[in-house]
Design a protein around this motif. Structure first.
Motif, PDB file in Angstrom:
ATOM      1  N   ARG A  95      55.568  -4.721   6.652  1.00 29.31           N
ATOM      2  CA  ARG A  95      55.185  -3.348   6.972  1.00 29.31           C
ATOM      3  C   ARG A  95      54.070  -3.326   8.016  1.00 29.31           C
ATOM      4  NH1 ARG A  95      56.366   1.298   8.605  1.00 29.31           N
ATOM      5  NH2 ARG A  95      54.973   2.978   7.967  1.00 29.31           N
ATOM      6  N   ALA A  96      53.118  -4.242   7.903  1.00 29.21           N
ATOM      7  CA  ALA A  96      52.043  -4.320   8.902  1.00 29.21           C
ATOM      8  C   ALA A  96      52.614  -4.617  10.287  1.00 29.21           C
ATOM      9  CB  ALA A  96      51.027  -5.389   8.495  1.00 29.21           C
ATOM     10  N   VAL A  97      53.584  -5.525  10.349  1.00 32.52           N
ATOM     11  CA  VAL A  97      54.216  -5.844  11.633  1.00 32.52           C
ATOM     12  C   VAL A  97      54.924  -4.609  12.192  1.00 32.52           C
ATOM     13  CG1 VAL A  97      55.973  -7.252  12.780  1.00 32.52           C
ATOM     14  CG2 VAL A  97      54.456  -8.300  11.079  1.00 32.52           C
ATOM     15  N   GLU A  98      55.610  -3.861  11.338  1.00 35.91           N
ATOM     16  CA  GLU A  98      56.292  -2.646  11.788  1.00 35.91           C
ATOM     17  C   GLU A  98      55.305  -1.625  12.351  1.00 35.91           C
ATOM     18  OE1 GLU A  98      58.323  -1.360   8.325  1.00 35.91           O
ATOM     19  OE2 GLU A  98      59.941  -2.847   8.489  1.00 35.91           O
ATOM     20  N   LEU A  99      54.161  -1.476  11.697  1.00 42.17           N
ATOM     21  CA  LEU A  99      53.146  -0.543  12.176  1.00 42.17           C
ATOM     22  C   LEU A  99      52.634  -0.954  13.561  1.00 42.17           C
ATOM     23  CD1 LEU A  99      51.098  -0.001   8.881  1.00 42.17           C
ATOM     24  CD2 LEU A  99      52.573   1.666  10.028  1.00 42.17           C
TER      25      LEU A  99
ATOM     26  N   GLY B 152      43.562 -10.801   1.996  1.00 44.17           N
ATOM     27  CA  GLY B 152      43.902 -11.060   0.609  1.00 44.17           C
ATOM     28  C   GLY B 152      44.776  -9.972   0.021  1.00 44.17           C
ATOM     29  N   ARG B 153      45.012 -10.071  -1.278  1.00 41.00           N
ATOM     30  CA  ARG B 153      45.946  -9.165  -1.938  1.00 41.00           C
ATOM     31  C   ARG B 153      45.467  -7.720  -1.946  1.00 41.00           C
ATOM     32  NH1 ARG B 153      47.989 -11.492  -7.582  1.00 41.00           N
ATOM     33  NH2 ARG B 153      49.361  -9.679  -7.333  1.00 41.00           N
ATOM     34  N   GLY B 154      44.165  -7.511  -1.828  1.00 45.59           N
ATOM     35  CA  GLY B 154      43.633  -6.161  -1.866  1.00 45.59           C
ATOM     36  C   GLY B 154      43.850  -5.357  -0.601  1.00 45.59           C
ATOM     37  N   LYS B 155      44.282  -5.994   0.471  1.00 45.59           N
ATOM     38  CA  LYS B 155      44.475  -5.290   1.740  1.00 45.59           C
ATOM     39  C   LYS B 155      45.825  -4.576   1.772  1.00 45.59           C
ATOM     40  CE  LYS B 155      40.649  -6.569   3.798  1.00 45.59           C
ATOM     41  NZ  LYS B 155      39.608  -5.576   4.164  1.00 45.59           N
ATOM     42  N   THR B 156      45.820  -3.375   2.324  1.00 46.93           N
ATOM     43  CA  THR B 156      47.065  -2.620   2.479  1.00 46.93           C
ATOM     44  C   THR B 156      47.698  -2.951   3.830  1.00 46.93           C
ATOM     45  OG1 THR B 156      45.991  -0.753   3.572  1.00 46.93           O
ATOM     46  CG2 THR B 156      46.039  -0.746   1.145  1.00 46.93           C
ATOM     47  N   PRO B 157      48.982  -2.616   4.021  1.00 50.82           N
ATOM     48  CA  PRO B 157      49.591  -2.829   5.338  1.00 50.82           C
ATOM     49  C   PRO B 157      48.834  -2.132   6.463  1.00 50.82           C
ATOM     50  CG  PRO B 157      51.290  -2.373   3.720  1.00 50.82           C
ATOM     51  CD  PRO B 157      49.981  -2.148   3.035  1.00 50.82           C
ATOM     52  N   ALA B 158      48.359  -0.909   6.208  1.00 49.19           N
ATOM     53  CA  ALA B 158      47.617  -0.182   7.241  1.00 49.19           C
ATOM     54  C   ALA B 158      46.304  -0.876   7.577  1.00 49.19           C
ATOM     55  CB  ALA B 158      47.358   1.250   6.786  1.00 49.19           C
ATOM     56  N   GLN B 159      45.615  -1.398   6.576  1.00 46.19           N
ATOM     57  CA  GLN B 159      44.355  -2.102   6.825  1.00 46.19           C
ATOM     58  C   GLN B 159      44.590  -3.389   7.613  1.00 46.19           C
ATOM     59  OE1 GLN B 159      43.103  -2.348   2.704  1.00 46.19           O
ATOM     60  NE2 GLN B 159      41.510  -0.808   3.019  1.00 46.19           N
TER      61      GLN B 159
ATOM     62  N   ALA C 210      47.146  -3.948   9.658  1.00 53.42           N
ATOM     63  CA  ALA C 210      47.540  -3.545  11.007  1.00 53.42           C
ATOM     64  C   ALA C 210      46.321  -3.116  11.822  1.00 53.42           C
ATOM     65  CB  ALA C 210      48.566  -2.427  10.944  1.00 53.42           C
ATOM     66  N   ASP C 211      45.406  -2.371  11.217  1.00 55.93           N
ATOM     67  CA  ASP C 211      44.198  -1.933  11.933  1.00 55.93           C
ATOM     68  C   ASP C 211      43.349  -3.128  12.354  1.00 55.93           C
ATOM     69  OD1 ASP C 211      44.897   0.716  11.714  1.00 55.93           O
ATOM     70  OD2 ASP C 211      43.614   1.113   9.977  1.00 55.93           O
ATOM     71  N   SER C 212      43.208  -4.101  11.460  1.00 57.12           N
ATOM     72  CA  SER C 212      42.423  -5.294  11.776  1.00 57.12           C
ATOM     73  C   SER C 212      43.069  -6.099  12.894  1.00 57.12           C
ATOM     74  CB  SER C 212      42.263  -6.166  10.530  1.00 57.12           C
ATOM     75  OG  SER C 212      41.647  -7.395  10.845  1.00 57.12           O
ATOM     76  N   VAL C 213      44.381  -6.319  12.799  1.00 57.68           N
ATOM     77  CA  VAL C 213      45.084  -7.080  13.839  1.00 57.68           C
ATOM     78  C   VAL C 213      44.974  -6.351  15.179  1.00 57.68           C
ATOM     79  CG1 VAL C 213      47.323  -7.943  14.612  1.00 57.68           C
ATOM     80  CG2 VAL C 213      46.672  -8.157  12.207  1.00 57.68           C
ATOM     81  N   ARG C 214      45.106  -5.030  15.160  1.00 59.06           N
ATOM     82  CA  ARG C 214      44.995  -4.248  16.392  1.00 59.06           C
ATOM     83  C   ARG C 214      43.623  -4.443  17.043  1.00 59.06           C
ATOM     84  NH1 ARG C 214      46.049   0.134  14.285  1.00 59.06           N
ATOM     85  NH2 ARG C 214      48.288   0.206  14.711  1.00 59.06           N
ATOM     86  N   ARG C 215      42.570  -4.415  16.241  1.00 58.24           N
ATOM     87  CA  ARG C 215      41.225  -4.621  16.786  1.00 58.24           C
ATOM     88  C   ARG C 215      41.097  -6.012  17.397  1.00 58.24           C
ATOM     89  NH1 ARG C 215      39.716  -1.830  12.072  1.00 58.24           N
ATOM     90  NH2 ARG C 215      39.211  -3.795  11.009  1.00 58.24           N
ATOM     91  N   HIS C 216      41.643  -7.021  16.714  1.00 52.92           N
ATOM     92  CA  HIS C 216      41.589  -8.381  17.268  1.00 52.92           C
ATOM     93  C   HIS C 216      42.350  -8.454  18.604  1.00 52.92           C
ATOM     94  CE1 HIS C 216      39.533 -10.783  14.239  1.00 52.92           C
ATOM     95  NE2 HIS C 216      40.178 -10.133  13.288  1.00 52.92           N
ATOM     96  N   MET C 217      43.492  -7.814  18.664  1.00 48.67           N
ATOM     97  CA  MET C 217      44.275  -7.828  19.900  1.00 48.67           C
ATOM     98  C   MET C 217      43.531  -7.142  21.046  1.00 48.67           C
ATOM     99  SD  MET C 217      48.127  -6.976  18.530  1.00 48.67           S
ATOM    100  CE  MET C 217      49.209  -8.241  17.838  1.00 48.67           C
TER     101      MET C 217
END
Length: 227
Positions: A107-111, A203-210, A212-219
């Motif tokens: 789901r994170a990849v889809e976002l 970790g397990r506590g992260k949601t797909p949106a969280q 995706a937001d983190s990966v976006r910031r890194h990118m």
């Protein structure tokens, strides 16, 4: 008179006008500032070189791996250079945790794919149970998740080496009467940058949106490491 003599410095050269004195101070100050900025730039460049060396030496995931993907094609870590990667270690007989995490990863990849301005992201699944997860088993398993999810397996030695490069803990539990068993393992999604270095984990506590937001910031803030 004596007073005029003292003001003229005993007949010496008269003082420069104020505007000329200010100009000299400005030139000297500019030269000093330029030298300071140049020195600071050199120090920053050296700091970045030192940081890059230390990161390459200490970063997680520096070890190469040699595995087979779910089509039977040999894969090495170097094959994914230049790509952003979300990586998860698990096993196909996992009753709930692994499916949940791979659904979340997918789901994170889809976002992220919905934003055309971002670079592509490669999702990877590496088994920690090579005894049961051969190429065919992994191929069947990854079909249930993101269409570009790439499954990787190999010999027990190859799988242990791959997991060890990312400090993954994996230990098979006792077998039941049917010969089935659960593998206790690290439950983490890893983010690798285009240079292959570990950048973040979720970790397990992260949601797909969280995620995706983190990966976006890194990118968006990514800068290639200096050579």
């Amino acid at each position: 008179s004596s007073s005029s003599s003292s003001q003229s410095g005993g007949g010496g050269r008269p003082p420069l006008p104020l505007w000329q004195r200010l100009a000299v101070v400005s030139v000297l100050g500019g030269a000093a500032a330029g030298a300071w900025l140049h020195l600071r730039a050199q120090r920053e460049q050296e700091r970045r070189r030192r940081w890059a060396r230390e990161l390459r030496e200490l970063a997680l995931g520096q070890g190469d791996f040699q595995l087979l993907d779910h089509t039977g094609r040999p894969r090495r870590k170097a094959d994914f250079r230049g790509q952003w990667v979300l990586l998860y270690f698990g096993f196909t007989h996992c009753p709930d945790v692994c499916p949940d995490e791979l659904e979340k990863l997918s789901r994170a990849v889809e976002l992220l794919e919905a934003d055309a301005a971002l670079p592509p992201l490669q999702p990877l699944f590496v088994t920690v149970d090579p005894e049961r997860d051969d190429v065919a088993a992994v191929a069947r398993y990854v079909r249930d998740f993101h269409p570009r999810l790439l499954g990787l397996t190999g010999s027990p030695e190859q799988v242990r080496a791959a997991g060890g490069a990312y400090r993954v803990y994996a230990r098979a539990g006792p077998k039941d009467e049917d010969g089935d068993y659960i593998v206790d393992h690290t439950v983490v999604i890893y983010l690798l940058g285009p240079d292959g270095l570990f950048l973040d984990y979720y970790g397990r506590g992260k949601t797909p949106a969280q995620i995706a937001d983190s990966v976006r910031r890194h990118m968006q803030t990514y800068e290639p490491l200096p050579d």
